[in-house]
Design a protein around this motif. Structure first.
Motif, PDB file in Angstrom:
ATOM      1  N   TYR A 106      -9.093   3.337  -7.945  1.00 53.57           N
ATOM      2  CA  TYR A 106     -10.004   4.469  -8.104  1.00 53.57           C
ATOM      3  C   TYR A 106     -11.280   3.986  -8.774  1.00 53.57           C
ATOM      4  CZ  TYR A 106     -11.927   8.875  -9.653  1.00 53.57           C
ATOM      5  OH  TYR A 106     -12.779   9.923  -9.892  1.00 53.57           O
ATOM      6  N   SER A 107     -11.124   3.244  -9.871  1.00 51.58           N
ATOM      7  CA  SER A 107     -12.315   2.743 -10.578  1.00 51.58           C
ATOM      8  C   SER A 107     -12.035   1.454 -11.349  1.00 51.58           C
ATOM      9  CB  SER A 107     -12.848   3.799 -11.557  1.00 51.58           C
ATOM     10  OG  SER A 107     -11.866   4.067 -12.538  1.00 51.58           O
ATOM     11  N   SER A 108     -10.769   1.142 -11.597  1.00 54.96           N
ATOM     12  CA  SER A 108     -10.458  -0.022 -12.440  1.00 54.96           C
ATOM     13  C   SER A 108     -10.902  -1.314 -11.773  1.00 54.96           C
ATOM     14  CB  SER A 108      -8.953  -0.115 -12.693  1.00 54.96           C
ATOM     15  OG  SER A 108      -8.531   0.936 -13.503  1.00 54.96           O
ATOM     16  N   SER A 135      -7.325  -2.517  -4.373  1.00 52.21           N
ATOM     17  CA  SER A 135      -8.120  -1.303  -4.259  1.00 52.21           C
ATOM     18  C   SER A 135      -7.804  -0.495  -5.506  1.00 52.21           C
ATOM     19  CB  SER A 135      -7.770  -0.523  -2.980  1.00 52.21           C
ATOM     20  OG  SER A 135      -6.488   0.064  -3.104  1.00 52.21           O
ATOM     21  N   THR A 164       0.847  -1.192   0.000  1.00 51.38           N
ATOM     22  CA  THR A 164       0.000   0.000   0.000  1.00 51.38           C
ATOM     23  C   THR A 164       0.875   1.232   0.000  1.00 51.38           C
ATOM     24  OG1 THR A 164      -1.806   1.134   1.161  1.00 51.38           O
ATOM     25  CG2 THR A 164      -0.140   0.113   2.543  1.00 51.38           C
ATOM     26  N   MET A 165       0.422   2.290  -0.634  1.00 52.05           N
ATOM     27  CA  MET A 165       1.114   3.578  -0.529  1.00 52.05           C
ATOM     28  C   MET A 165       0.308   4.504   0.370  1.00 52.05           C
ATOM     29  SD  MET A 165       4.087   3.994  -1.930  1.00 52.05           S
ATOM     30  CE  MET A 165       4.335   5.750  -2.175  1.00 52.05           C
ATOM     31  N   SER A 166      -0.988   4.628   0.105  1.00 55.13           N
ATOM     32  CA  SER A 166      -1.772   5.631   0.836  1.00 55.13           C
ATOM     33  C   SER A 166      -2.800   5.027   1.789  1.00 55.13           C
ATOM     34  CB  SER A 166      -2.447   6.591  -0.149  1.00 55.13           C
ATOM     35  OG  SER A 166      -3.195   5.886  -1.117  1.00 55.13           O
ATOM     36  N   GLY A 167      -2.748   3.698   1.984  1.00 53.24           N
ATOM     37  CA  GLY A 167      -3.556   3.095   3.047  1.00 53.24           C
ATOM     38  C   GLY A 167      -4.819   2.379   2.606  1.00 53.24           C
ATOM     39  N   ASN A 168      -5.292   2.615   1.370  1.00 52.41           N
ATOM     40  CA  ASN A 168      -6.550   1.969   0.949  1.00 52.41           C
ATOM     41  C   ASN A 168      -6.426   0.445   0.923  1.00 52.41           C
ATOM     42  OD1 ASN A 168      -7.597   4.506   0.601  1.00 52.41           O
ATOM     43  ND2 ASN A 168      -7.259   4.554  -1.604  1.00 52.41           N
ATOM     44  N   THR A 169      -5.325  -0.046   0.390  1.00 53.48           N
ATOM     45  CA  THR A 169      -5.155  -1.498   0.302  1.00 53.48           C
ATOM     46  C   THR A 169      -4.946  -2.099   1.689  1.00 53.48           C
ATOM     47  OG1 THR A 169      -4.152  -1.124  -1.855  1.00 53.48           O
ATOM     48  CG2 THR A 169      -3.956  -3.341  -0.948  1.00 53.48           C
ATOM     49  N   PRO A 199      -2.713  -1.867  -4.739  1.00 53.03           N
ATOM     50  CA  PRO A 199      -3.477  -0.868  -5.470  1.00 53.03           C
ATOM     51  C   PRO A 199      -3.317  -1.113  -6.963  1.00 53.03           C
ATOM     52  CG  PRO A 199      -1.418   0.083  -4.675  1.00 53.03           C
ATOM     53  CD  PRO A 199      -1.442  -1.342  -4.202  1.00 53.03           C
ATOM     54  N   ILE A 200      -4.327  -0.861  -7.736  1.00 52.36           N
ATOM     55  CA  ILE A 200      -4.155  -0.915  -9.197  1.00 52.36           C
ATOM     56  C   ILE A 200      -3.325   0.301  -9.614  1.00 52.36           C
ATOM     57  CG2 ILE A 200      -5.335  -0.698 -11.433  1.00 52.36           C
ATOM     58  CD1 ILE A 200      -5.987  -3.360 -10.292  1.00 52.36           C
ATOM     59  N   TRP A 255      -1.787   1.809 -13.172  1.00 48.82           N
ATOM     60  CA  TRP A 255      -1.753   1.648 -14.625  1.00 48.82           C
ATOM     61  C   TRP A 255      -2.536   0.397 -15.065  1.00 48.82           C
ATOM     62  CZ3 TRP A 255      -0.329   5.214 -17.931  1.00 48.82           C
ATOM     63  CH2 TRP A 255       0.621   6.164 -17.559  1.00 48.82           C
ATOM     64  N   HIS A 256      -3.709   0.213 -14.499  1.00 43.56           N
ATOM     65  CA  HIS A 256      -4.609  -0.889 -14.886  1.00 43.56           C
ATOM     66  C   HIS A 256      -4.038  -2.274 -14.621  1.00 43.56           C
ATOM     67  CE1 HIS A 256      -7.418   1.887 -16.729  1.00 43.56           C
ATOM     68  NE2 HIS A 256      -6.356   2.540 -17.142  1.00 43.56           N
TER      69      HIS A 256
HETATM   70  C1  LIG Z   1       0.876   5.236 -10.129  1.00 37.19           C
HETATM   71  C2  LIG Z   1      -0.598   5.076  -9.909  1.00 37.19           C
HETATM   72  C3  LIG Z   1      -1.379   4.565 -10.928  1.00 37.19           C
HETATM   73  C4  LIG Z   1      -2.757   4.351 -10.733  1.00 37.19           C
HETATM   74  N1  LIG Z   1      -3.486   3.783 -11.756  1.00 37.19           N
HETATM   75  C5  LIG Z   1      -4.808   3.535 -11.543  1.00 37.19           C
HETATM   76  C6  LIG Z   1      -5.591   2.899 -12.560  1.00 37.19           C
HETATM   77  O1  LIG Z   1      -5.104   2.543 -13.643  1.00 37.19           O
HETATM   78  N2  LIG Z   1      -6.912   2.676 -12.299  1.00 37.19           N
HETATM   79  C7  LIG Z   1      -7.509   3.056 -11.106  1.00 37.19           C
HETATM   80  O2  LIG Z   1      -8.696   2.827 -10.934  1.00 37.19           O
HETATM   81  N3  LIG Z   1      -6.775   3.636 -10.123  1.00 37.19           N
HETATM   82  C8  LIG Z   1      -5.457   3.894 -10.318  1.00 37.19           C
HETATM   83  N4  LIG Z   1      -4.713   4.485  -9.317  1.00 37.19           N
HETATM   84  C9  LIG Z   1      -5.377   4.781  -8.034  1.00 37.19           C
HETATM   85  C10 LIG Z   1      -5.097   3.712  -6.975  1.00 37.19           C
HETATM   86  O3  LIG Z   1      -5.324   2.395  -7.467  1.00 37.19           O
HETATM   87  C11 LIG Z   1      -6.015   3.892  -5.752  1.00 37.19           C
HETATM   88  O4  LIG Z   1      -5.938   5.194  -5.266  1.00 37.19           O
HETATM   89  C12 LIG Z   1      -5.647   2.873  -4.667  1.00 37.19           C
HETATM   90  O5  LIG Z   1      -6.772   2.677  -3.813  1.00 37.19           O
HETATM   91  C13 LIG Z   1      -4.445   3.315  -3.836  1.00 37.19           C
HETATM   92  O6  LIG Z   1      -4.167   2.298  -2.914  1.00 37.19           O
HETATM   93  P1  LIG Z   1      -3.230   2.518  -1.649  1.00 37.19           P
HETATM   94  O7  LIG Z   1      -3.901   3.578  -0.781  1.00 37.19           O
HETATM   95  O8  LIG Z   1      -3.214   1.186  -0.973  1.00 37.19           O
HETATM   96  O9  LIG Z   1      -1.883   2.953  -2.102  1.00 37.19           O
HETATM   97  C14 LIG Z   1      -3.363   4.716  -9.497  1.00 37.19           C
HETATM   98  C15 LIG Z   1      -2.568   5.266  -8.482  1.00 37.19           C
HETATM   99  C16 LIG Z   1      -1.200   5.457  -8.675  1.00 37.19           C
HETATM  100  C17 LIG Z   1      -0.366   6.041  -7.563  1.00 37.19           C
END
Ligand SMILES: Cc1cc2nc3c(=O)[nH]c(=O)nc-3n(C[C@H](O)[C@H](O)[C@H](O)COP(=O)(O)O)c2cc1C
Length: 155
Positions: free
Chosen positions: A116-118, A114, A9-14, A83-84, A86-87
Motif C-alpha cells: 500500500y505504501s511501505s 507490492s 500474491t493474494m489479490s493480484g498486485n504482486t 506483498p508487504i 505487517w511491514h
Molecule cells: C495482512 C496484510 C498486511 C499488510 N500490511 C501492509 C503494510 O504493513 N504496509 C503496506 O504498505 N501495505 C500493507 N498491506 C497491503 C498489501 O501489501 C498490498 O495491498 C499488496 O499490494 C497486496 O498484494 P497482493 O495483491 O499481491 O496480495 C497489507 C495487506 C495485508 C493483507
C-alpha cells in the motif's frame, strides 16, 4: 543468467509486479501457494489472532509451501516477490526460504514487493536478519518502469 521468478500474491498486485519482472528478464514465473491456503479471515490484519498477525509476531510459525515443479539447483538468480504484510515479507516467503535454504545458498536473490505504501527496505531488513547467509540484493518496490527493473538487476 539462469533465473526464475517466485512470487506469492493474494489479490493480484504482486502478480502484476512479477509479470513486469518477467517482461524485463524473460525469466519464467512460479506462483507460490500456502498449504493450507490463506483465507480472507487469515489476512485480516485488524484481528489480533488472525493467522497473518500470529505469523508476524512469531516468525517460527510458517505455512507449508505447496510443492512446485521447478528445479532450483541450476539457477544462478532467484527473484522473490511478495506483498508487504505487517511491514515485512509474509510468512510463506520465510517458509520458502527455509524449505529451500540449502539450494538457495550462493545464488543472487532479488526481492521485490507490492504494498500500500511501505517501502521494500523494511522487508530487506527482515530478510537479511532472518537469512543472513543468503546472497541478498537490494529489493525493489513495484510497479515500476522496465528501465528501473533493468537498472536494479545491474546492482
Ligand atoms: C495482512 C496484510 C498486511 C499488510 N500490511 C501492509 C503494510 O504493513 N504496509 C503496506 O504498505 N501495505 C500493507 N498491506 C497491503 C498489501 O501489501 C498490498 O495491498 C499488496 O499490494 C497486496 O498484494 P497482493 O495483491 O499481491 O496480495 C497489507 C495487506 C495485508 C493483507
Amino acid at each position: 543468467m539462469k533465473a526464475t521468478i517466485f512470487y506469492f500474491t493474494m489479490s493480484g498486485n504482486t502478480e502484476l509486479a512479477a509479470k513486469e519482472v518477467a517482461e524485463a528478464t524473460g525469466a519464467p514465473l512460479v506462483r507460490l501457494f500456502a498449504d493450507p491456503p490463506y483465507t480472507i479471515d487469515d489476512i485480516d490484519w485488524t484481528h489480533p489472532y488472525a493467522r497473518c498477525t500470529r505469523e508476524h509476531k512469531d516468525h517460527s510459525l510458517m505455512p507449508r509451501v505447496k510443492p512446485f515443479d521447478v528445479d532450483i539447483a541450476p539457477l544462478d538468480t532467484v527473484f522473490i516477490g511478495f506483498p508487504i504484510w505487517w511491514h515485512e515479507e509474509p510468512a510463506i516467503i520465510r517458509a520458502f526460504l527455509t524449505t529451500y535454504h540449502d539450494l538457495l545458498k550462493g545464488k543472487n536473490i532479488y526481492p521485490f514487493c507490492s504494498s500500500y505504501s511501505s517501502p521494500v527496505s523494511e522487508a530487506d531488513a527482515s530478510l537479511t536478519k532472518d537469512f543472513p547467509d543468503l546472497n541478498w540484493k537490494v529489493g525493489l518496490r513495484l510497479p515500476g518502469s522496465q528501465t528501473a527493473i533493468k537498472k536494479w538487476m545491474e546492482r
